[in-house]
Design a protein around this motif. Structure first.
Motif, PDB file in Angstrom:
ATOM      1  N   ARG A 215       0.823  -1.209   0.000  1.00  0.00           N
ATOM      2  CA  ARG A 215       0.000   0.000   0.000  1.00  0.00           C
ATOM      3  C   ARG A 215       0.865   1.270   0.000  1.00  0.00           C
ATOM      4  NH1 ARG A 215      -5.560   0.322   0.971  1.00  0.00           N
ATOM      5  NH2 ARG A 215      -6.132  -1.839   1.321  1.00  0.00           N
ATOM      6  N   ALA A 216       1.979   1.217   0.704  1.00  0.00           N
ATOM      7  CA  ALA A 216       2.824   2.407   0.819  1.00  0.00           C
ATOM      8  C   ALA A 216       3.727   2.581  -0.410  1.00  0.00           C
ATOM      9  CB  ALA A 216       3.673   2.314   2.080  1.00  0.00           C
ATOM     10  N   TYR A 217       4.380   1.475  -0.781  1.00  0.00           N
ATOM     11  CA  TYR A 217       5.480   1.608  -1.744  1.00  0.00           C
ATOM     12  C   TYR A 217       5.186   1.075  -3.138  1.00  0.00           C
ATOM     13  CZ  TYR A 217       8.927   3.263   1.661  1.00  0.00           C
ATOM     14  OH  TYR A 217       9.631   4.020   2.570  1.00  0.00           O
ATOM     15  N   TYR A 218       4.090   0.335  -3.313  1.00  0.00           N
ATOM     16  CA  TYR A 218       3.828  -0.171  -4.661  1.00  0.00           C
ATOM     17  C   TYR A 218       2.566   0.388  -5.315  1.00  0.00           C
ATOM     18  CZ  TYR A 218       2.700  -2.819  -8.729  1.00  0.00           C
ATOM     19  OH  TYR A 218       2.341  -3.130 -10.002  1.00  0.00           O
ATOM     20  N   TRP A 219       1.407   0.221  -4.658  1.00  0.00           N
ATOM     21  CA  TRP A 219       0.165   0.540  -5.379  1.00  0.00           C
ATOM     22  C   TRP A 219       0.105   1.966  -5.910  1.00  0.00           C
ATOM     23  CZ3 TRP A 219      -1.860  -3.344  -7.474  1.00  0.00           C
ATOM     24  CH2 TRP A 219      -1.836  -4.586  -6.846  1.00  0.00           C
ATOM     25  N   PRO A 220       0.568   2.978  -5.188  1.00  0.00           N
ATOM     26  CA  PRO A 220       0.497   4.339  -5.760  1.00  0.00           C
ATOM     27  C   PRO A 220       1.428   4.523  -6.972  1.00  0.00           C
ATOM     28  CG  PRO A 220       0.781   4.403  -3.368  1.00  0.00           C
ATOM     29  CD  PRO A 220       1.039   3.001  -3.789  1.00  0.00           C
ATOM     30  N   TYR A 221       2.300   3.544  -7.207  1.00  0.00           N
ATOM     31  CA  TYR A 221       3.301   3.675  -8.279  1.00  0.00           C
ATOM     32  C   TYR A 221       3.132   2.586  -9.324  1.00  0.00           C
ATOM     33  CZ  TYR A 221       5.174   6.315  -4.370  1.00  0.00           C
ATOM     34  OH  TYR A 221       5.299   7.188  -3.318  1.00  0.00           O
ATOM     35  N   GLU A 222       2.009   1.880  -9.299  1.00  0.00           N
ATOM     36  CA  GLU A 222       1.879   0.674 -10.125  1.00  0.00           C
ATOM     37  C   GLU A 222       1.918   0.955 -11.623  1.00  0.00           C
ATOM     38  OE1 GLU A 222      -1.879  -1.388 -10.365  1.00  0.00           O
ATOM     39  OE2 GLU A 222      -2.923   0.288  -9.435  1.00  0.00           O
ATOM     40  N   THR A 223       1.675   2.200 -12.013  1.00  0.00           N
ATOM     41  CA  THR A 223       1.673   2.470 -13.457  1.00  0.00           C
ATOM     42  C   THR A 223       3.084   2.678 -14.032  1.00  0.00           C
ATOM     43  OG1 THR A 223       1.397   4.816 -13.030  1.00  0.00           O
ATOM     44  CG2 THR A 223      -0.632   3.538 -13.410  1.00  0.00           C
ATOM     45  N   ARG A 224       4.101   2.673 -13.180  1.00  0.00           N
ATOM     46  CA  ARG A 224       5.462   2.840 -13.733  1.00  0.00           C
ATOM     47  C   ARG A 224       5.759   1.703 -14.721  1.00  0.00           C
ATOM     48  NH1 ARG A 224       9.070   4.233  -8.368  1.00  0.00           N
ATOM     49  NH2 ARG A 224       8.140   6.283  -7.991  1.00  0.00           N
ATOM     50  N   SER A 225       6.126   2.069 -15.949  1.00  0.00           N
ATOM     51  CA  SER A 225       6.317   1.028 -16.973  1.00  0.00           C
ATOM     52  C   SER A 225       7.639   0.291 -16.788  1.00  0.00           C
ATOM     53  CB  SER A 225       6.237   1.651 -18.361  1.00  0.00           C
ATOM     54  OG  SER A 225       7.253   2.624 -18.468  1.00  0.00           O
ATOM     55  N   ASN A 226       8.553   0.861 -15.977  1.00  0.00           N
ATOM     56  CA  ASN A 226       9.847   0.188 -15.773  1.00  0.00           C
ATOM     57  C   ASN A 226       9.868  -0.680 -14.520  1.00  0.00           C
ATOM     58  OD1 ASN A 226       9.688   2.377 -14.043  1.00  0.00           O
ATOM     59  ND2 ASN A 226      11.884   2.833 -14.159  1.00  0.00           N
ATOM     60  N   LEU A 227       8.698  -0.874 -13.893  1.00  0.00           N
ATOM     61  CA  LEU A 227       8.618  -1.685 -12.673  1.00  0.00           C
ATOM     62  C   LEU A 227       7.648  -2.833 -12.902  1.00  0.00           C
ATOM     63  CD1 LEU A 227       8.987  -2.307  -9.654  1.00  0.00           C
ATOM     64  CD2 LEU A 227       7.326  -0.507  -9.143  1.00  0.00           C
ATOM     65  N   LYS A 228       8.157  -4.046 -12.820  1.00  0.00           N
ATOM     66  CA  LYS A 228       7.341  -5.221 -13.135  1.00  0.00           C
ATOM     67  C   LYS A 228       7.252  -6.122 -11.905  1.00  0.00           C
ATOM     68  CE  LYS A 228       5.957  -8.622 -16.108  1.00  0.00           C
ATOM     69  NZ  LYS A 228       4.596  -8.631 -16.631  1.00  0.00           N
ATOM     70  N   ILE A 229       6.038  -6.417 -11.460  1.00  0.00           N
ATOM     71  CA  ILE A 229       5.842  -7.368 -10.361  1.00  0.00           C
ATOM     72  C   ILE A 229       5.506  -8.724 -10.964  1.00  0.00           C
ATOM     73  CG2 ILE A 229       4.460  -7.950  -8.320  1.00  0.00           C
ATOM     74  CD1 ILE A 229       5.926  -5.393  -7.790  1.00  0.00           C
ATOM     75  N   ILE A 230       6.274  -9.714 -10.611  1.00  0.00           N
ATOM     76  CA  ILE A 230       6.016 -11.073 -11.105  1.00  0.00           C
ATOM     77  C   ILE A 230       5.567 -11.888  -9.899  1.00  0.00           C
ATOM     78  CG2 ILE A 230       7.018 -13.048 -12.327  1.00  0.00           C
ATOM     79  CD1 ILE A 230       9.165 -11.074 -13.433  1.00  0.00           C
ATOM     80  N   SER A 231       4.252 -11.973  -9.692  1.00  0.00           N
ATOM     81  CA  SER A 231       3.743 -12.609  -8.472  1.00  0.00           C
ATOM     82  C   SER A 231       3.439 -14.083  -8.704  1.00  0.00           C
ATOM     83  CB  SER A 231       2.520 -11.861  -7.951  1.00  0.00           C
ATOM     84  OG  SER A 231       1.557 -11.764  -8.950  1.00  0.00           O
ATOM     85  N   ASN A 232       3.059 -14.766  -7.633  1.00  0.00           N
ATOM     86  CA  ASN A 232       2.818 -16.215  -7.701  1.00  0.00           C
ATOM     87  C   ASN A 232       4.007 -16.960  -8.297  1.00  0.00           C
ATOM     88  OD1 ASN A 232       0.178 -16.635  -6.601  1.00  0.00           O
ATOM     89  ND2 ASN A 232      -0.574 -15.426  -8.324  1.00  0.00           N
ATOM     90  N   THR A 233       5.180 -16.447  -8.037  1.00  0.00           N
ATOM     91  CA  THR A 233       6.391 -16.992  -8.653  1.00  0.00           C
ATOM     92  C   THR A 233       7.486 -17.136  -7.608  1.00  0.00           C
ATOM     93  OG1 THR A 233       5.844 -15.976 -10.760  1.00  0.00           O
ATOM     94  CG2 THR A 233       8.157 -16.546 -10.423  1.00  0.00           C
ATOM     95  N   ARG A 234       8.075 -18.320  -7.560  1.00  0.00           N
ATOM     96  CA  ARG A 234       9.137 -18.559  -6.575  1.00  0.00           C
ATOM     97  C   ARG A 234      10.499 -18.365  -7.214  1.00  0.00           C
ATOM     98  NH1 ARG A 234       8.543 -24.004  -5.362  1.00  0.00           N
ATOM     99  NH2 ARG A 234      10.169 -24.445  -6.873  1.00  0.00           N
ATOM    100  N   GLY A 235      11.372 -17.611  -6.521  1.00  0.00           N
ATOM    101  CA  GLY A 235      12.763 -17.561  -6.913  1.00  0.00           C
ATOM    102  C   GLY A 235      13.436 -18.819  -6.398  1.00  0.00           C
ATOM    103  N   ASN A 236      14.178 -19.531  -7.272  1.00  0.00           N
ATOM    104  CA  ASN A 236      14.827 -20.779  -6.842  1.00  0.00           C
ATOM    105  C   ASN A 236      16.283 -20.551  -6.479  1.00  0.00           C
ATOM    106  OD1 ASN A 236      12.469 -22.138  -7.377  1.00  0.00           O
ATOM    107  ND2 ASN A 236      13.095 -22.673  -9.470  1.00  0.00           N
TER     108      ASN A 236
END
Ligand code: FDA
Length: 568
Positions: A215-236
């Motif tokens: 809520r603080a650091y992502y949602w207000p900035y979600e339209t930034r085209s250079n920031l990609k959230i890849i959710s439901n994904t595990r880093g191995n």
């Protein structure tokens, strides 16, 4: 199609990871990807509800890690909760916002981390903070502040929910704690924490919802085209380049598993691990960075020989008592008492100081042995001496006591803040889907258990002191039948160990310390022996804090972001 690649890949979109993602993506010429095992919880009521603490436990947003059997706590396991969601553990925590004792942060610099001190970090606490100035009514109910310690323009909303003004017990508790020798502390965020206080929370007061990292650091900035959230994904694990840079390993990407399969996300500049103190060590070990003996057991080729990965795990232990209430109390208000060791032990404090001092060498030996010699006694002894000085010379808070009167029940929980026990977290196998083996070694030292008993007795004494004594009826838990006033130390010990829970504050598993002192990351938060891998999360805190963790983690992540930006 070409493989995906980004300038920065952050593994873990939690409390710390989203700060770094936000600040790096302020630069228009860089691309940032965040790999997060969980998903958005923006509309999850178990998360957003400011009165909903614990309702998310055991749901799909809780990793619910199990510890190993705890040797020093009757062999029982503990469930260590941690958030699995965009926003990480900030989406399920207790929302308390308390910083640290100034000296504790200064100690980071004393042990060799140049630039890490209270004065400097204070600028980052303020940078992250969007302080919601309390109303007159809130001040009358215990909220308070000194403007010089707060930031008004940062992304993270910090303040008190309006509902706190329904509470009628502030003055009674304040008077009782004053009789117990503890002054009201109007501002506990300025580096001096001892006293009785009503600290702020991470809460959006106007919307009356939890203020988590997303809520603080992502949602207000979600339209930034250079920031990609890849959710439901595990880093191995980290994928390494074939060549090194002056002998240092070079990260080329991160292997991830989505519901569709496993692939590599390539990185042009850096990999940043922000998977939390219980997972970032596992990511390093799965990548071949760690203790060769352990990596060998699991058939993982050694990329960097760094034996202390996953060691130095420091957590706290929490017990609770409760009373039946006379007054019905509504609203959300929590009150904290943070006594020093002298306030708790009175005229026995000097003898305790001497006794603990005389055992520090043996503490260091025990922890070094438990680490199979990976940790060095001399390094541990240095850390324990500093901790002893903080507790007994500087008189930092020795415990936190939280009073939560609500409805007909008056619950009081507490946790000694600076136990000496230390444990570790390591992978169980080379399979990234296996959760790590966690062993905090709770109550490794008798004093850690003794403190747990002394604080409980202090709470009983406080609750029997007017005017609070007039607000409560009988003790419900544990109750005087279970633990009579004259219960033996053994009976107390049994109760503590049968009913404690972890306080969910694991730190230190990838400590920021000089390499020769057992450190895993440098003062620039770079993993030793690598060119472009950093860690930014609770793993890097070298020592436990007297404050709850998120405020400091937000500040550390803000500073880390500046360090990373400056290096390019
Ligand atoms: P954090 O856990 O936030 O982030 C790690 C992220 O990485 C998570 O989103 C996780 O899903 C993800 N992840 C892990 N492994 C991954 C992988 N392999 N691949 C991809 N993603 C992966 N503090 C406080 O200040 N006030 C409080 O009131 C409380 N109360 C409290 C209650 C409870 C129940 C808990 C569990 C904790 C607290 N705390 C707290 C502690 C505090 O919330 C906690 O220390 C921080 O949120 C931790 O932040 P990190 O950034 O270290 O990890």
């Amino acid at each position: 199609t070409s493989s995906p690649h980004y300038d920065f890949v952050i593994v873990g979109g939690g409390t710390s990871g989203l700060v770094v993602a936000n600040r790096l993506s302020e630069l228009h010429n860089v691309t940032v990807a965040v790999i997060e095992a969980g998903e958005s919880v923006l509309n999850n009521f178990n998360v957003t509800n400011v009165m909903g603490y614990s309702t998310a436990f055991g749901t799909q947003v809780d990793w619910a890690y199990q510890t190993e059997n705890q040797t020093y706590a009757d062999g029982l396991q503990q469930t260590v909760r941690a958030g699995k969601a965009l926003g990480g553990t900030s989406t399920i925590n207790g929302n308390s916002y308390t910083r640290a004792e100034d000296l504790q942060i200064d100690t980071w610099e004393v042990v060799g981390n140049k630039g890490w001190n209270w004065k400097n970090l204070l600028t980052y606490y303020k940078k992250s903070e969007g302080f919601e100035v309390p109303t007159e009514d809130q001040i009358a109910h215990g909220a308070n502040y000194n403007a010089s310690y707060h930031g008004l323009d940062g992304p993270l909303k910090v303040g008190w929910p309006y509902s706190m003004t329904n509470s009628s017990v502030f003055h009674a508790l304040k008077d009782t704690m004053e009789k117990m020798g503890m002054n009201y502390n109007p501002e506990s965020e300025g580096g001096k924490m001892v006293g009785f206080t009503v600290h702020p929370d991470t809460v959006d007061r106007e919307k009356n919802v939890r203020e988590d990292a997303a809520r603080a650091y992502y949602w207000p900035y979600e339209t930034r085209s250079n920031l990609k959230i890849i959710s439901n994904t595990r880093g191995n694990k980290i994928i390494w380049a074939n060549s090194t840079a002056g002998g240092d390993a070079v990260a080329a990407g991160v292997e991830v598993t989505t519901e569709y399969g496993t692939e590599i996300i390539y990185v042009d500049r850096e990999v940043i691990l922000s998977a939390g103190a219980l997972r970032s060590p596992a990511l390093l070990e799965l990548s071949g960075v760690g203790n060769p003996a352990l990596l060998g057991q699991h058939g993982i080729p050694v990329k960097v020989n760094l034996t202390t990965v996953g060691e130095n795990l420091q957590d706290q232990t929490n017990n609770a008592l409760s009373w039946a209430g006379v007054d019905t109390v509504t609203g959300l208000a929590t009150f904290s008492a943070l006594p020093s060791v002298n306030q708790l032990y009175g005229d026995k404090a000097d003898a305790l100081a001497a006794s603990v001092k005389s055992q520090l060498a043996s503490y260091a030996r025990t922890v070094a042995q438990a680490s199979n010699g990976v940790l060095k006694e001399a390094n541990l002894l240095e850390a324990f001496n500093l901790q002893h000085d903080m507790i007994f010379k500087s008189q930092v808070p020795y415990t936190e006591i939280v009073f939560s009167p609500l409805g007909q029940s008056f619950a009081v929980e507490y946790w000694p803040l600076l136990p000496f026990s230390r444990g570790h977290v390591h992978i169980r196998s080379a399979n990234a889907s296996d959760l790590p083996a966690i062993n905090p070694n709770y109550f490794m030292f008798a004093q850690d258990a003794e403190a747990q008993v002394t604080v409980a007795k202090y709470i009983r004494k406080s609750m029997a002191t007017a005017p609070v004594s007039g607000l409560i009826r009988e003790e419900q838990s544990p109750g005087l039948e279970v633990l009579p006033t004259d219960a033996s130390r053994e009976t107390w010990d049994k109760w503590v160990k049968a009913h404690y829970r972890t306080n969910y504050h694991p730190v230190g598993t990838l400590s920021m310390l000089p390499r020769e002192k057992g450190g895993v990351v440098s003062p620039e938060l770079k993993v030793y022996g690598t060119k472009n891998v950093r860690v930014v999360d609770a793993s890097v805190l070298p020592f436990q804090l007297c404050g709850h963790l998120v405020s400091t983690l937000y500040a550390v992540a803000e500073k880390a972001s500046d360090i990373i930006k400056e290096s390019y």
